[in-house]
Design an enzyme around this catalytic site. Structure first.
Site, mmCIF file in Angstrom:
data_model
loop_
_atom_site.group_PDB
_atom_site.id
_atom_site.type_symbol
_atom_site.label_atom_id
_atom_site.label_comp_id
_atom_site.label_asym_id
_atom_site.label_seq_id
_atom_site.Cartn_x
_atom_site.Cartn_y
_atom_site.Cartn_z
ATOM 1 N N THR A 182 44.808 31.681 41.510
ATOM 2 C CA THR A 182 45.124 31.095 40.205
ATOM 3 C C THR A 182 46.135 31.966 39.460
ATOM 4 O O THR A 182 47.107 31.467 38.893
ATOM 5 C CB THR A 182 43.835 30.981 39.363
ATOM 6 O OG1 THR A 182 42.831 30.357 40.170
ATOM 7 C CG2 THR A 182 44.076 30.168 38.114
ATOM 8 N N HIS A 397 12.516 54.734 52.883
ATOM 9 C CA HIS A 397 13.413 53.744 53.501
ATOM 10 C C HIS A 397 14.882 54.152 53.309
ATOM 11 O O HIS A 397 15.650 54.226 54.258
ATOM 12 C CB HIS A 397 13.133 52.374 52.863
ATOM 13 C CG HIS A 397 13.964 51.252 53.379
ATOM 14 N ND1 HIS A 397 13.454 50.245 54.167
ATOM 15 C CD2 HIS A 397 15.275 50.960 53.215
ATOM 16 C CE1 HIS A 397 14.421 49.388 54.452
ATOM 17 N NE2 HIS A 397 15.552 49.798 53.885
ATOM 18 N N GLU A 398 15.241 54.472 52.079
ATOM 19 C CA GLU A 398 16.650 54.819 51.815
ATOM 20 C C GLU A 398 17.036 56.145 52.474
ATOM 21 O O GLU A 398 18.118 56.261 53.044
ATOM 22 C CB GLU A 398 16.918 54.874 50.308
ATOM 23 C CG GLU A 398 16.779 53.531 49.586
ATOM 24 C CD GLU A 398 17.592 52.401 50.209
ATOM 25 O OE1 GLU A 398 18.644 52.680 50.832
ATOM 26 O OE2 GLU A 398 17.171 51.234 50.105
HETATM 27 N N1 LIG Z 1 46.446 40.893 42.993
HETATM 28 C C1 LIG Z 1 45.862 40.991 41.798
HETATM 29 N N2 LIG Z 1 46.398 41.785 40.849
HETATM 30 C C2 LIG Z 1 45.836 41.891 39.640
HETATM 31 N N3 LIG Z 1 44.723 41.242 39.269
HETATM 32 C C3 LIG Z 1 44.136 40.435 40.159
HETATM 33 C C4 LIG Z 1 44.679 40.262 41.468
HETATM 34 N N4 LIG Z 1 43.898 39.406 42.142
HETATM 35 C C5 LIG Z 1 42.911 39.037 41.295
HETATM 36 N N5 LIG Z 1 43.047 39.655 40.106
HETATM 37 C C6 LIG Z 1 42.155 39.542 38.942
HETATM 38 O O1 LIG Z 1 41.093 38.680 39.272
HETATM 39 C C7 LIG Z 1 41.043 37.561 38.389
HETATM 40 C C8 LIG Z 1 40.597 36.337 39.139
HETATM 41 O O2 LIG Z 1 41.573 35.962 40.061
HETATM 42 P P1 LIG Z 1 41.886 34.447 40.340
HETATM 43 O O3 LIG Z 1 41.067 33.554 39.474
HETATM 44 O O4 LIG Z 1 43.340 34.271 40.326
HETATM 45 O O5 LIG Z 1 41.350 34.353 41.801
HETATM 46 P P2 LIG Z 1 41.268 33.046 42.706
HETATM 47 O O6 LIG Z 1 41.761 33.488 44.049
HETATM 48 O O7 LIG Z 1 41.895 31.921 42.043
HETATM 49 O O8 LIG Z 1 39.713 32.912 42.780
HETATM 50 P P3 LIG Z 1 38.848 31.593 43.053
HETATM 51 O O9 LIG Z 1 39.069 31.231 44.468
HETATM 52 O O10 LIG Z 1 37.468 32.138 42.783
HETATM 53 O O11 LIG Z 1 39.325 30.586 42.057
HETATM 54 C C9 LIG Z 1 42.426 37.465 37.819
HETATM 55 O O12 LIG Z 1 42.423 36.875 36.582
HETATM 56 C C10 LIG Z 1 42.849 38.921 37.758
HETATM 57 O O13 LIG Z 1 42.335 39.510 36.600
HETATM 58 ZN ZN LIG Z 2 17.413 49.011 54.042
#
Ligand SMILES: Nc1ncnc2c1ncn2[C@@H]1O[C@H](COP(=O)(O)OP(=O)(O)OP(=O)(O)O)[C@@H](O)[C@H]1O
Ligand SMILES: [Zn+2]
EC number: 3.4.24.-
Length: 579
Positions: A182, A397-398
């Site tokens: 996204t 365990h740990e």
């Molecule tokens: N390469 C990146 N650089 C910086 N921030 C990132 C990056 N990848 C993800 N993020 C952070 O993670 C947040 C969520 O990412 P995003 O919603 O774009 O993922 P997505 O792949 O669309 O996930 P989904 O499949 O769950 O919709 C972003 O708003 C950003 O803050």
């Molecule tokens: Zn364990």
């Protein structure tokens, strides 16, 4: 669960415990319900508020009162960490509780969904409003490279038109959740300075036939009017699921929505300057019609970041907060294998929240380390009440995992051990850290991992002469590795290099198709069992050779509740005196 009872204050409650008049106690999240003898000497129900009282467990243990703790686990931010970690112990009933809550949540969600007709609630962002550029996206250089062309096209469609070039107008971003699909789509719109339409596949799916299709039409009408622009369809797999996969009865609603989408996609030409970006983490379920040449024929893969990528992502997010100079983002990157960008963004935010809680105006290294544990294991449950026996079993365990890991060559160093219960249902964990990303795994490394998984249960067996349900996740993870060794990595002599399973979705490692006969299938099971048994025996052997150290370390852990990798190694390597 809530019953009527007389309210008393916490002091009175403690006094009644001390008096010995309390018979049973139920500790809930925000209150404590207990039965005790009242002034008339009759049994009655009382209620008191929930206090952060660390001595409560001890007090209750000292009496004969029955007590129960209601554990309400929350979803761990990173359940997939179980695969990399030595697995935490999880109470069976906590998991069950968690599943029930998820189920209820889903049912509730359905009932509450609004019925909207006509106009779709597509969100439109003007160019400046997405506010994102490629500078906000760390790493993912190949994807950015591929998308630059799109940006250039949106800047100047004329140039492409004149020469007669066809731009790929539909691009599919494929990758696991949280990898920035996204974000990247928004950054493309931001760089190109064009409007950005965002809609999620699940929003197309309505309870009434025809509404989804109407929404698609509406979305495309709006987009055409605003061209050049970007239409981003998140979770396209929810509409675009293969019609063969949707069952015999079919799903009219989805079919109609999908048909409408296909129509619209054919109906407008790239000349108008509408670029469709779509995202999915399940590309293999998409209907073939969506993937035909001319439609989403360009795929851009996004992967989980490697160690350098994780550091870069942390740096991007560190820019938006106040942080002391000395924080070690490289170190944090090291301890977060298989974390997505979303996980890392979340980590920085948790760090900021912790800094505020501690009254600091800048995030320090300790805030980030605190956040790291939350991201990995969930929040601490300060008031979880565990019996002495349970605590003891968890500690052994740990320590079992940790000693087995440390005594094997070629296994990642122990980084931290904790037996503080977490809201995710985790009762304890041992964290290992790899110096680098593991890309190629050798047979020895896999075996070491399985042996380490076996370490927890083995400690219970050898030291406490019992077994608990705490090894559930260890068992699952170890079996998954052993199975993959046999069926996919050609690491069992019996089957040489024969492929026995194929993986359908690289992002959901469990989604596999078997390629073999029932007979072979039974032989695979035997082979997997052989590996597990071998590893289990080896783990028990290591524990047996280190019994005095087991006691020493488990006692220390019981007292301190957490220990660092250095403390652990120091105590482990110290010469036994007299032992
Ligand atoms: N390469 C990146 N650089 C910086 N921030 C990132 C990056 N990848 C993800 N993020 C952070 O993670 C947040 C969520 O990412 P995003 O919603 O774009 O993922 P997505 O792949 O669309 O996930 P989904 O499949 O769950 O919709 C972003 O708003 C950003 O803050
Ligand atoms: Zn364990």
């Amino acid at each position: 669960m809530k019953s009527k009872g007389e309210e008393v204050d916490y002091k009175t409650f403690v006094a009644m415990i001390e008096e010995g008049s309390v018979e049973s106690v139920l500790v809930e999240d925000s209150r404590i319900e207990f039965t005790a003898l009242n002034d008339e000497g009759e049994e009655a129900v009382f209620i008191t508020g929930r206090m952060e009282d660390p001595a409560l467990t001890e007090r209750l243990l000292a009496t004969n009162a029955k007590f129960t703790q209601e554990i309400i686990p929350e979803e761990s931010p990173l359940l997939n960490f179980f695969l990399i970690w030595i697995l935490p112990m999880v109470l069976l009933y906590a998991l069950w509780n968690f599943m029930m809550r998820r189920l209820q949540g889903r049912v509730g969600g359905l009932g509450g969904s609004e019925m909207k007709f006509g106009k779709s609630n597509v969100m439109v962002y003007a160019a400046s409003e997405t506010g994102k550029t490629f500078a906000d996206v760390a790493g993912q250089d190949e994807a950015k490279e591929a998308l630059w062309e799109v940006i250039d096209f949106l800047h100047n469609p004329q140039k492409y038109r004149e020469i007669g070039a066809k731009m790929p107008k539909e691009i599919l971003l494929v990758g696991p959740p949280g990898t920035g699909k996204t974000l990247l789509a928004k950054a493309v719109a931001g760089e190109a300075k064009v409007p950005f339409f965002l809609i999620s596949g699940s929003e197309f799916m309505e309870m009434f036939v025809g509404v989804g299709a109407a929404r698609v039409r509406d979305l495309f009408n709006q987009a055409q009017a605003k061209a050049p622009c970007i239409v981003f369809i998140d979770e396209i797999d929810t509409i675009g699921k293969s019609r063969n996969l949707s069952g015999i009865t079919g799903n009219d609603e989805r079919d109609q929505t999908l048909n409408q989408l296909l129509n619209e996609m054919d109906g407008f030409s790239s000349e108008k300057g509408v670029v469709i970006l779509a995202a999915t983490n399940k590309p293999e379920v998409l209907d073939k019609a969506l993937l035909r040449p001319g439609r989403f024929d360009r795929r851009i893969p996004l992967e989980l970041p490697d160690i350098a990528g994780r550091e870069a992502i942390l740096r991007v997010h560190a820019k938006t907060v106040k942080m002391t100079e000395d924080v070690d983002l490289k170190g944090i990157a090291k301890y977060t294998p298989v974390s997505s960008g979303a996980d890392l963004a979340n980590l920085i935010n948790e760090g900021a929240l912790h800094a505020i809680k501690e009254g600091r105006s800048e995030i320090t290294q300790s805030d980030l380390e605190y956040a790291l544990e939350i991201i990995l294991a969930g929040y601490q449950r300060k008031n979880a009440i565990l019996s002495k026996e349970d605590k003891l079993a968890i500690a052994y365990h740990e320590i079992g995992h940790a000693i087995v890991a440390a005594k094997q060559t070629d296994s990642a160093p122990v980084n931290k051990i904790s037996i503080i219960p977490r809201t995710s249902g985790v009762l304890g964990y041992t964290m290992q850290s790899e110096e680098t990303d593991q890309i190629l795994m050798s047979r020895e490394k896999f075996l070491n991992k399985i042996v380490t998984y076996m370490g927890g249960r083995s400690a219970e067996e050898v030291i406490l002469n019992t077994v608990t349900s705490g090894a559930e996740n260890d068992i699952e993870a170890a079996t998954a590795i052993a199975r993959a060794m046999v069926t996919r990595y050609g690491m069992s002599e019996k089957f040489d290099m024969m492929a026995l399973e194929t993986i359908n979705n690289p992002y959901l490692g469990t989604d596999v198709t078997s390629l073999v006969s029932n007979e072979t299938s039974a032989k695979i099971d035997d082979e997997v069992l052989r590996i597990i048994t071998f590893a289990h025996e080896k783990a028990k052997e290591i524990i047996r050779e280190n019994v005095p150290k087991m006691h020493e370390l488990a006692n220390y852990l019981l007292e301190k509740e957490t220990m660092t990798g250095e403390e652990f190694m120091e105590m482990l390597e110290e010469k036994d005196d007299g032992g």
